[in-house]
Design an enzyme around this catalytic site. Structure first.
Site, PDB file in Angstrom:
ATOM      1  N   THR A   1       0.862  -1.188   0.000  1.00 58.93           N
ATOM      2  CA  THR A   1       0.000   0.000   0.000  1.00 58.93           C
ATOM      3  C   THR A   1       0.896   1.236   0.000  1.00 58.93           C
ATOM      4  OG1 THR A   1      -1.670  -1.218   1.206  1.00 58.93           O
ATOM      5  CG2 THR A   1      -1.807   1.198   1.304  1.00 58.93           C
TER       6      THR A   1
ATOM      7  N   CYS B   1      -3.083  -2.231   9.106  1.00 65.32           N
ATOM      8  CA  CYS B   1      -3.406  -1.385   7.947  1.00 65.32           C
ATOM      9  C   CYS B   1      -4.351  -0.217   8.200  1.00 65.32           C
ATOM     10  CB  CYS B   1      -3.900  -2.259   6.823  1.00 65.32           C
ATOM     11  SG  CYS B   1      -2.519  -3.244   6.190  1.00 65.32           S
TER      12      CYS B   1
HETATM   13  N1  NAI Z   1      -1.355  -7.411   6.144  1.00 63.44           N
HETATM   14  C1  NAI Z   1      -2.381  -7.255   5.340  1.00 63.44           C
HETATM   15  O1  NAI Z   1      -3.443  -7.851   5.544  1.00 63.44           O
HETATM   16  C2  NAI Z   1      -2.308  -6.363   4.136  1.00 63.44           C
HETATM   17  C3  NAI Z   1      -1.190  -5.555   3.897  1.00 63.44           C
HETATM   18  N2  NAI Z   1      -1.156  -4.728   2.805  1.00 63.44           N
HETATM   19  C4  NAI Z   1       0.042  -3.937   2.524  1.00 63.44           C
HETATM   20  O2  NAI Z   1       1.051  -4.805   2.020  1.00 63.44           O
HETATM   21  C5  NAI Z   1       2.347  -4.390   2.457  1.00 63.44           C
HETATM   22  C6  NAI Z   1       3.036  -5.529   3.187  1.00 63.44           C
HETATM   23  O3  NAI Z   1       2.303  -5.784   4.359  1.00 63.44           O
HETATM   24  P1  NAI Z   1       2.525  -7.136   5.211  1.00 63.44           P
HETATM   25  O4  NAI Z   1       2.617  -8.287   4.288  1.00 63.44           O
HETATM   26  O5  NAI Z   1       1.518  -7.132   6.279  1.00 63.44           O
HETATM   27  O6  NAI Z   1       3.988  -6.826   5.814  1.00 63.44           O
HETATM   28  P2  NAI Z   1       4.918  -7.783   6.677  1.00 63.44           P
HETATM   29  O7  NAI Z   1       5.628  -6.922   7.630  1.00 63.44           O
HETATM   30  O8  NAI Z   1       4.147  -8.973   7.161  1.00 63.44           O
HETATM   31  O9  NAI Z   1       5.978  -8.340   5.595  1.00 63.44           O
HETATM   32  C7  NAI Z   1       6.916  -7.558   4.922  1.00 63.44           C
HETATM   33  C8  NAI Z   1       8.099  -8.472   4.567  1.00 63.44           C
HETATM   34  O10 NAI Z   1       9.000  -7.757   3.727  1.00 63.44           O
HETATM   35  C9  NAI Z   1      10.315  -8.161   4.059  1.00 63.44           C
HETATM   36  N3  NAI Z   1      11.281  -7.198   3.532  1.00 63.44           N
HETATM   37  C10 NAI Z   1      11.578  -5.950   3.977  1.00 63.44           C
HETATM   38  N4  NAI Z   1      12.517  -5.386   3.201  1.00 63.44           N
HETATM   39  C11 NAI Z   1      12.814  -6.274   2.234  1.00 63.44           C
HETATM   40  C12 NAI Z   1      13.708  -6.279   1.128  1.00 63.44           C
HETATM   41  N5  NAI Z   1      14.495  -5.232   0.870  1.00 63.44           N
HETATM   42  N6  NAI Z   1      13.756  -7.367   0.342  1.00 63.44           N
HETATM   43  C13 NAI Z   1      12.972  -8.443   0.591  1.00 63.44           C
HETATM   44  N7  NAI Z   1      12.104  -8.504   1.638  1.00 63.44           N
HETATM   45  C14 NAI Z   1      12.034  -7.432   2.438  1.00 63.44           C
HETATM   46  C15 NAI Z   1      10.286  -8.271   5.574  1.00 63.44           C
HETATM   47  O11 NAI Z   1      11.346  -9.056   6.060  1.00 63.44           O
HETATM   48  C16 NAI Z   1       8.904  -8.918   5.783  1.00 63.44           C
HETATM   49  O12 NAI Z   1       9.003 -10.334   5.803  1.00 63.44           O
HETATM   50  C17 NAI Z   1       2.110  -3.125   3.290  1.00 63.44           C
HETATM   51  O13 NAI Z   1       2.240  -2.002   2.456  1.00 63.44           O
HETATM   52  C18 NAI Z   1       0.664  -3.272   3.740  1.00 63.44           C
HETATM   53  O14 NAI Z   1       0.059  -2.035   3.974  1.00 63.44           O
HETATM   54  C19 NAI Z   1      -2.171  -4.692   1.904  1.00 63.44           C
HETATM   55  C20 NAI Z   1      -3.286  -5.471   2.068  1.00 63.44           C
HETATM   56  C21 NAI Z   1      -3.444  -6.385   3.197  1.00 63.44           C
HETATM   57  O1  UGA Z   2      -5.039  -3.126   3.751  1.00 67.66           O
HETATM   58  C1  UGA Z   2      -5.141  -4.055   4.515  1.00 67.66           C
HETATM   59  O2  UGA Z   2      -4.222  -4.502   5.180  1.00 67.66           O
HETATM   60  C2  UGA Z   2      -6.439  -4.738   4.721  1.00 67.66           C
HETATM   61  O3  UGA Z   2      -7.086  -4.072   5.855  1.00 67.66           O
HETATM   62  C3  UGA Z   2      -8.321  -4.666   6.241  1.00 67.66           C
HETATM   63  O4  UGA Z   2      -8.151  -6.026   6.592  1.00 67.66           O
HETATM   64  P1  UGA Z   2      -7.641  -6.481   8.054  1.00 67.66           P
HETATM   65  O5  UGA Z   2      -6.992  -5.337   8.753  1.00 67.66           O
HETATM   66  O6  UGA Z   2      -6.859  -7.730   7.841  1.00 67.66           O
HETATM   67  O7  UGA Z   2      -8.949  -6.920   8.864  1.00 67.66           O
HETATM   68  P2  UGA Z   2     -10.466  -6.387   8.944  1.00 67.66           P
HETATM   69  O8  UGA Z   2     -11.353  -7.545   8.923  1.00 67.66           O
HETATM   70  O9  UGA Z   2     -10.723  -5.317   7.982  1.00 67.66           O
HETATM   71  O10 UGA Z   2     -10.506  -5.772  10.424  1.00 67.66           O
HETATM   72  C4  UGA Z   2      -9.790  -4.614  10.770  1.00 67.66           C
HETATM   73  C5  UGA Z   2     -10.205  -4.153  12.154  1.00 67.66           C
HETATM   74  O11 UGA Z   2     -11.530  -3.619  12.121  1.00 67.66           O
HETATM   75  C6  UGA Z   2     -12.308  -4.199  13.150  1.00 67.66           C
HETATM   76  N1  UGA Z   2     -13.728  -4.261  12.714  1.00 67.66           N
HETATM   77  C7  UGA Z   2     -14.035  -4.802  11.513  1.00 67.66           C
HETATM   78  C8  UGA Z   2     -15.355  -4.843  11.098  1.00 67.66           C
HETATM   79  C9  UGA Z   2     -16.369  -4.321  11.912  1.00 67.66           C
HETATM   80  O12 UGA Z   2     -17.585  -4.309  11.594  1.00 67.66           O
HETATM   81  N2  UGA Z   2     -16.012  -3.791  13.105  1.00 67.66           N
HETATM   82  C10 UGA Z   2     -14.707  -3.747  13.536  1.00 67.66           C
HETATM   83  O13 UGA Z   2     -14.431  -3.244  14.651  1.00 67.66           O
HETATM   84  C11 UGA Z   2     -11.691  -5.565  13.394  1.00 67.66           C
HETATM   85  O14 UGA Z   2     -11.998  -6.046  14.667  1.00 67.66           O
HETATM   86  C12 UGA Z   2     -10.222  -5.253  13.208  1.00 67.66           C
HETATM   87  O15 UGA Z   2      -9.652  -4.766  14.403  1.00 67.66           O
HETATM   88  C13 UGA Z   2      -9.286  -4.599   5.035  1.00 67.66           C
HETATM   89  O16 UGA Z   2     -10.519  -5.232   5.387  1.00 67.66           O
HETATM   90  C14 UGA Z   2      -8.689  -5.309   3.821  1.00 67.66           C
HETATM   91  O17 UGA Z   2      -9.560  -5.176   2.702  1.00 67.66           O
HETATM   92  C15 UGA Z   2      -7.341  -4.660   3.503  1.00 67.66           C
HETATM   93  O18 UGA Z   2      -6.712  -5.319   2.411  1.00 67.66           O
END
Ligand code: NAI
Ligand code: UGA
Length: 449
Positions: free
Chosen positions: A121, A266
Site C-alpha cells: 500500500t 493497515c
Molecule cells: N497485512 C495485510 O493484511 C495487508 C497488507 N497490505 C500492505 O502490504 C504491504 C506488506 O504488508 P505485510 O505483508 O503485512 O507486511 P509484513 O511486515 O508482514 O511483511 C513484509 C516483509 O517484507 C520483508 N522485507 C523488507 N525489506 C525487504 C527487502 N528489501 N527485500 C525483501 N524482503 C524485504 C520483511 O522481512 C517482511 O518479511 C504493506 O504495504 C501493507 O500495507 C495490503 C493489504 C493487506
Molecule cells: O489493507 C489491509 O491490510 C487490509 O485491511 C483490512 O483487513 P484487516 O486489517 O486484515 O482486517 P479487517 O477484517 O478489515 O478488520 C480490521 C479491524 O476492524 C475491526 N472491525 C471490523 C469490522 C467491523 O464491523 N467492526 C470492527 O471493529 C476488526 O476487529 C479489526 O480490528 C481490510 O478489510 C482489507 O480489505 C485490507 O486489504
C-alpha cells in the site's frame, strides 16, 4: 509465466502462494534468512487458515520457491511484485524506504523487460518514484533495458486471506502501457475467467483506490462506534440499530459492528497516511481525522467501563482477558486493542491473565511475562474479578456460563464485541457491560464490588 514477489509477509506469502495455485511459477524473496529457511522446510511464519497445506502443495508441485536472492529470482521473471512493509513514518506518512530500496535492487540486477508492480500500500505518486529509482540504477550501469511500472493494490483481509485473494470482489490494476497491461491480463486470466472483475485504470487512481477503500471501511467502523456510545446514553440498543440500518442495501450489514476500535497493521496506518497526503496537498480530510480520533478513544472504552464499575480502583483486581489478536483467525497483534487495554490495566495495578487460541506466543513476544497466559479460556477465569472479551473468536461465543460462575470470583463480564445475548446474561444472573447497549447489573454482584 514466471513472477517474483519481494517481501514474504502476510501479503507477499499469500499472494505468491495463490498465484502459484493458478499455475504460475512464483519465487518469494525476503531478506529474513530465518523466514526463508523455515519456508523452505514448509514451516509457515504466520497463522492464516488454509495457508500451510497450500504452500506445501505448491512447493511439491515445483511452482513455489523461496529465496533470499533478489538477483537470482528475477532472472526469468515476467513481473516482479513489491510487497514489503510501508510502516508509518514519524509524522504518519508512509515510509517508503523498503519499497524504494527494493526498486533500486531491481534496477541493479535487471537484464530483460519486466513489469514492476507495487502491491504494497503506497501513496499516490509512488510508482513514479519506483520508476525513477530503477531508471537511476540502470543509468548508473549504462544499460538501456525497458521496463514498466504498475500498481496492483491488495485488498485481502487477514484470517480470510486465501479466499479474499482467490475470489476477490475486484482486482484493481493501474498501468501506463499496453505492454504492461498485456502481462497483467495474462497473470490475472484465471480471475477474469471466473468472472471476478479486473478493473484497469491509471496508476494514481489505483494507488488512491487502496487508501480510499481502507479509509471508507475505517469510517464505517468509527461511525458505528460513535453511534454505539450515543445509543448507551440515550437508551437505545446498537445491535438493533445495526440490524435496522444494515438492512438498507445502500448501507449493508458489513463493517458496521461496533467494538473496541479497529486495529491491525493497515487501517490505523492507512488512515493516518491519507490524512497526511490530504494535508500535504492543502485539502485536509476532516472526516478521516475524526475517524482516527474516535478510534483512539474507542480502544479505551472497556477500560473506562471497568474503572467506573470498580469505583476508580483496579489495584489488585484480577482481570481475565479472552482474545488478544486484533481480530479472530489471525495471530497478528499489530495495533491490537488488547494491547491498549492490558497496558491501562497494568498501570492501574491490576493483574491480567489472558487466553487466545493462537496469539499468545505473539503476545509474549511483544509484552513478555507482564501478564499471565492461561492454557485454555476457562483456566483464565480462576479467581478473576471480571472477564473481558476483546476478540470475538468463535469458541468464546457460546461459553458454559454455569462452569464460568464456579471459576470467576464475580459474575462480571465486559464484552467488547457484543457477542452475548442480554437475556442470557440476565437469566444466568451476570453483571454485563457491552458496547452501545444497556448494562445489566445483577443484584448479588453489588456485594462483591
Ligand atoms: N497485512 C495485510 O493484511 C495487508 C497488507 N497490505 C500492505 O502490504 C504491504 C506488506 O504488508 P505485510 O505483508 O503485512 O507486511 P509484513 O511486515 O508482514 O511483511 C513484509 C516483509 O517484507 C520483508 N522485507 C523488507 N525489506 C525487504 C527487502 N528489501 N527485500 C525483501 N524482503 C524485504 C520483511 O522481512 C517482511 O518479511 C504493506 O504495504 C501493507 O500495507 C495490503 C493489504 C493487506
Ligand atoms: O489493507 C489491509 O491490510 C487490509 O485491511 C483490512 O483487513 P484487516 O486489517 O486484515 O482486517 P479487517 O477484517 O478489515 O478488520 C480490521 C479491524 O476492524 C475491526 N472491525 C471490523 C469490522 C467491523 O464491523 N467492526 C470492527 O471493529 C476488526 O476487529 C479489526 O480490528 C481490510 O478489510 C482489507 O480489505 C485490507 O486489504
Amino acid at each position: 509465466m514466471n513472477i517474483t514477489i519481494i517481501g514474504t509477509g502476510y501479503v507477499g506469502l499469500v499472494s505468491g502462494t495463490c498465484f502459484a495455485e493458478t499455475g504460475i511459477t512464483v519465487t518469494c524473496v525476503d531478506v529474513d534468512q530465518k523466514k526463508i529457511d523455515n519456508l523452505n522446510q514448509g514451516i509457515i511464519p504466520i497463522y492464516e487458515p488454509g495457508l500451510t497445506p497450500m504452500v506445501q502443495k505448491n512447493m511439491e508441485k515445483g511452482r513455489l520457491f523461496f529465496s533470499t536472492s533478489l538477483k537470482d529470482s528475477i532472472a526469468e521473471a515476467d513481473a516482479v511484485f513489491i510487497a514489503v512493509g510501508t510502516p508509518p513514518d514519524e509524522d504518519g506518512s508512509a515510509d517508503l524506504q523498503y519499497v524504494l530500496g527494493v526498486a533500486r535492487e531491481i534496477g541493479k540486477h535487471s537484464d530483460h523487460y519486466m513489469v514492476i508492480v507495487t502491491k504494497s500500500t503506497v501513496p499516490i505518486g509512488t510508482a513514479e518514484k519506483v520508476k525513477a529509482a530503477i531508471q537511476d540504477e540502470l543509468d548508473k550501469r549504462k544499460q538501456d533495458i525497458p521496463f514498466d511500472v504498475a500498481s496492483n493494490p491488495e485488498f485481502l483481509k487477514e484470517g480470510a486471506a486465501i479466499d479474499d485473494f482467490l475470489k476477490p470482489d475486484r482486482v484493481v490494476i493501474g498501468t501506463e502501457s499496453e505492454r504492461a497491461q498485456k502481462v497483467m491480463k495474462k497473470l490475472y486470466k484465471p480471475f477474469l475467467m471466473n468472472n471476478h472483475p479486473v478493473i484497469f485504470m491509471d496508476i494514481p487512481s489505483a494507488e488512491m483506490t487502496k487508501y480510499a477503500a481502507n479509509s471508507m471501511l475505517a469510517t464505517k467502523i468509527s461511525f458505528m462506534n460513535d453511534i454505539a456510545n450515543l445509543c448507551e446514553i440515550v437508551g437505545a440498543d446498537v445491535n438493533n440499530v445495526r440490524r435496522g440500518i444494515g438492512s438498507d442495501t445502500r448501507i449493508g450489514h458489513k463493517f458496521i459492528y461496533p467494538g473496541t476500535g479497529y486495529g491491525g497493521s493497515c487501517f490505523p496506518k492507512d488512515v493516518q497516511a491519507l490524512v497526511k497526503t490530504s494535508e500535504q496537498n492543502g485539502h485536509p480530510l476532516e472526516i478521516l481525522k475524526s475517524v482516527e480520533l474516535v478510534n483512539n478513544r474507542q480502544k479505551s472504552v472497556l477500560y473506562r467501563k471497568m474503572m467506573t464499575h470498580f469505583n476508580g480502583n483496579l489495584k489488585g483486581k484480577k482481570i481475565a482477558i479472552w482474545g488478544l489478536s486484533f481480530k479472530p483467525n489471525t495471530d497478528d497483534m499489530r495495533e491490537a486493542p488488547a494491547l491498549v487495554i492490558i497496558d491501562k490495566l497494568l498501570k492501574e495495578g491490576a493483574e491480567v491473565v489472558a487466553y487466545d487460541p493462537v496469539a499468545m506466543e505473539e503476545c509474549h513476544h511483544k509484552i513478555g511475562d507482564s501478564i499471565g497466559y492461561a492454557k485454555d479460556q476457562y483456566e483464565a477465569l480462576i479467581d478473576a474479578d471480571a472477564l473481558v472479551v476483546v476478540t470475538e473468536w468463535n469458541e468464546f461465543k457460546v461459553p458454559n456460563f454455569r462452569v464460568m460462575e464456579k471459576l470467576l470470583k464475580n459474575k462480571l463480564i465486559f464484552d467488547g464485541r457484543n457477542i452475548y445475548d442480554i437475556e442470557e446474561l440476565i437469566e444466568n444472573e451476570y453483571t454485563y457491560y457491552s458496547i452501545g447497549r444497556k448494562a445489566i447489573s445483577a443484584v448479588h454482584e453489588a456485594a462483591s464490588k
